[in-house]
Design a protein around this motif. Structure first.
Motif, short mmCIF file in Angstrom:
data_model
loop_
_atom_site.label_atom_id
_atom_site.label_comp_id
_atom_site.label_asym_id
_atom_site.label_seq_id
_atom_site.Cartn_x
_atom_site.Cartn_y
_atom_site.Cartn_z
N MET A 1 0.84 -1.18 0.00
CA MET A 1 0.00 0.00 0.00
C MET A 1 0.89 1.24 0.00
N ASN A 2 0.38 2.29 -0.65
CA ASN A 2 1.16 3.52 -0.69
C ASN A 2 0.32 4.71 -0.24
N ARG A 3 1.01 5.83 -0.02
CA ARG A 3 0.38 7.07 0.44
C ARG A 3 0.46 8.16 -0.62
N ILE A 4 0.57 7.79 -1.87
CA ILE A 4 0.71 8.79 -2.93
C ILE A 4 -0.47 9.76 -2.91
N LYS A 5 -1.67 9.23 -2.76
CA LYS A 5 -2.87 10.08 -2.75
C LYS A 5 -2.79 11.13 -1.64
N GLU A 6 -2.41 10.71 -0.43
CA GLU A 6 -2.34 11.62 0.70
C GLU A 6 -1.28 12.70 0.46
N VAL A 7 -0.12 12.31 -0.06
CA VAL A 7 0.95 13.27 -0.29
C VAL A 7 0.54 14.28 -1.37
N LEU A 8 -0.11 13.80 -2.43
CA LEU A 8 -0.59 14.72 -3.47
C LEU A 8 -1.58 15.73 -2.87
#
Length: 65
Positions: A1-8
């Motif tokens: 799982m990644n946090r790309i959405k949150e960082v964007l």
């Protein structure tokens, strides 16, 4: 799982902008953002560079702190 959405979201950056910078299609980046597929490590590093964050900020740890 990644946090790309949150960082964007934290940085106020759109997926279309990231897709252009990566040279990937919007659909590919959207798959990463929605966690339907995970980017290769090389791509994850490139995303971290583009977003100016440590690559570890893009990953959800599998260990509890």
């Amino acid at each position: 799982m990644n946090r790309i959405k949150e960082v964007l979201e934290e940085k106020g950056i759109k997926q279309t902008w990231l897709a252009e910078r990566l040279g990937k299609s919007y659909n590919m980046v959207n798959g990463y953002v929605q966690n339907r597929q995970q980017p290769r490590l090389e791509i994850l590093n490139e995303i971290a560079d583009i977003l100016n964050v440590d690559v570890r900020e893009l990953i959800i740890s599998n260990k509890e702190k």
